[in-house]
Design a protein around this motif. Structure first.
Motif, PDB file in Angstrom:
ATOM      1  N   ARG A 128      43.627 -13.991  72.606  1.00  0.00           N
ATOM      2  CA  ARG A 128      43.793 -13.177  73.810  1.00  0.00           C
ATOM      3  C   ARG A 128      45.246 -12.977  74.209  1.00  0.00           C
ATOM      4  O   ARG A 128      45.643 -11.913  74.659  1.00  0.00           O
ATOM      5  CB  ARG A 128      43.075 -13.845  75.010  1.00  0.00           C
ATOM      6  CG  ARG A 128      41.577 -13.952  74.873  1.00  0.00           C
ATOM      7  CD  ARG A 128      40.944 -12.577  75.006  1.00  0.00           C
ATOM      8  NE  ARG A 128      39.504 -12.645  75.093  1.00  0.00           N
ATOM      9  CZ  ARG A 128      38.820 -12.821  76.224  1.00  0.00           C
ATOM     10  NH1 ARG A 128      39.448 -12.984  77.363  1.00  0.00           N
ATOM     11  NH2 ARG A 128      37.506 -12.846  76.210  1.00  0.00           N
ATOM     12  N   THR A 132      48.878  -9.643  73.116  1.00  0.00           N
ATOM     13  CA  THR A 132      49.538  -8.948  74.227  1.00  0.00           C
ATOM     14  C   THR A 132      51.039  -9.168  74.187  1.00  0.00           C
ATOM     15  O   THR A 132      51.831  -8.244  74.388  1.00  0.00           O
ATOM     16  CB  THR A 132      49.004  -9.512  75.574  1.00  0.00           C
ATOM     17  OG1 THR A 132      47.591  -9.596  75.479  1.00  0.00           O
ATOM     18  CG2 THR A 132      49.378  -8.633  76.736  1.00  0.00           C
ATOM     19  N   GLU A 135      52.735  -7.189  71.461  1.00  0.00           N
ATOM     20  CA  GLU A 135      52.916  -5.784  71.847  1.00  0.00           C
ATOM     21  C   GLU A 135      54.299  -5.558  72.436  1.00  0.00           C
ATOM     22  O   GLU A 135      54.915  -4.519  72.246  1.00  0.00           O
ATOM     23  CB  GLU A 135      51.884  -5.399  72.927  1.00  0.00           C
ATOM     24  CG  GLU A 135      50.582  -4.858  72.408  1.00  0.00           C
ATOM     25  CD  GLU A 135      50.742  -3.580  71.618  1.00  0.00           C
ATOM     26  OE1 GLU A 135      51.083  -2.545  72.211  1.00  0.00           O
ATOM     27  OE2 GLU A 135      50.539  -3.613  70.388  1.00  0.00           O
ATOM     28  N   ASP A 136      54.768  -6.538  73.207  1.00  0.00           N
ATOM     29  CA  ASP A 136      56.070  -6.422  73.874  1.00  0.00           C
ATOM     30  C   ASP A 136      57.229  -6.860  72.985  1.00  0.00           C
ATOM     31  O   ASP A 136      58.365  -6.953  73.432  1.00  0.00           O
ATOM     32  CB  ASP A 136      56.089  -7.271  75.159  1.00  0.00           C
ATOM     33  CG  ASP A 136      55.262  -6.633  76.270  1.00  0.00           C
ATOM     34  OD1 ASP A 136      55.032  -5.412  76.190  1.00  0.00           O
ATOM     35  OD2 ASP A 136      54.857  -7.339  77.198  1.00  0.00           O
ATOM     36  N   THR A 167      55.297 -12.920  83.485  1.00  0.00           N
ATOM     37  CA  THR A 167      54.241 -12.828  82.463  1.00  0.00           C
ATOM     38  C   THR A 167      53.577 -14.186  82.299  1.00  0.00           C
ATOM     39  O   THR A 167      52.360 -14.315  82.243  1.00  0.00           O
ATOM     40  CB  THR A 167      54.855 -12.435  81.094  1.00  0.00           C
ATOM     41  OG1 THR A 167      55.633 -11.270  81.275  1.00  0.00           O
ATOM     42  CG2 THR A 167      53.792 -12.199  80.045  1.00  0.00           C
ATOM     43  N   GLY A 171      50.139 -13.704  83.893  1.00  0.00           N
ATOM     44  CA  GLY A 171      49.117 -13.438  82.891  1.00  0.00           C
ATOM     45  C   GLY A 171      48.610 -14.673  82.184  1.00  0.00           C
ATOM     46  O   GLY A 171      47.426 -14.996  82.205  1.00  0.00           O
TER      47      GLY A 171
END
Length: 203
Positions: A128, A132, A135-136, A167, A171
């Motif tokens: 998970r 993400t 991606e960055d 983040t 997140g």
């Protein structure tokens, strides 16, 4: 010679850019972080990128290279040199890693001795959270779990990014605490702290 067309993508960190060469960088699923010149010795490409004045970190995934610069340096001056280094490397036919590096993403491999909680943390990071962060243009590495605190290391773009704390807390911490009751918080350790820390305590 293969013709390489390199695209760039911005990241949340203004001092980091993703360079996408359109060819495989590392074989599938591998990621490598080079936080300093010394660590780049295992890769001819990372090494030549570090020789460009102003570059202070390099990160590889399967399909991109992210390069971090010092804040006072200008991308306009650096980009042509970075393009040149990447194109020269791919035209040279050299392997991306000169020797087998031990750093190939084994932090989330679930080991027989892992507790159920640690196995769940690793699983969530792998499935998970890491996609993400990738991606960055960065990566998250699981470092340990003790007293309710998950220790991680942020790599690549995320390592020096001002929004990385947000983040992390927003997140990553929220997700882990939501899914795993035993997790009370997440702490990111820097490269310097990593060198000083005796990680035995967290094993």
């Amino acid at each position: 010679k293969q013709s390489i067309f390199i695209q760039t993508e911005t990241t949340p960190n203004p001092d980091s850019l993703k360079f996408i060469p359109g060819v495989e960088v590392l074989s599938d699923g591998q990621i490598m972080d080079f936080p300093d010149f010394k660590s780049s010795q295992v890769s001819p490409l990372a090494n030549s990128l570090f020789k460009i004045e102003g570059v202070n970190r390099v990160f590889f995934s399967s399909d991109f290279i992210s390069v971090n610069k010092y804040p006072e340096q200008d991308w306009a001056a650096l980009k042509p040199e970075i393009y040149g280094a990447i194109i020269d490397f791919y035209n040279s036919g050299s392997p991306i890693l000169s020797e087998h590096s031990s750093d190939i993403n084994t932090d989330t491999t679930i080991l027989p001795e892992d507790s159920e909680v640690v196995a769940m943390i690793k699983e969530l990071i792998e499935t998970r959270i890491r996609p993400t962060v990738l991606e960055d243009g960065g990566n998250i590495k699981y470092m340990g779990f003790a007293d309710g605190i998950v220790l991680v290391q942020l790599q690549g773009t995320c390592s020096s990014c001002s929004s990385s704390q947000a983040t992390l807390k927003g997140g990553i911490e929220r997700m882990l605490m939501h899914w795993i009751a035993e997790v009370k918080g997440v702490v990111a350790i820097s490269d310097d702290e990593l060198n000083e820390l005796n990680l035995e305590y967290f094993k």
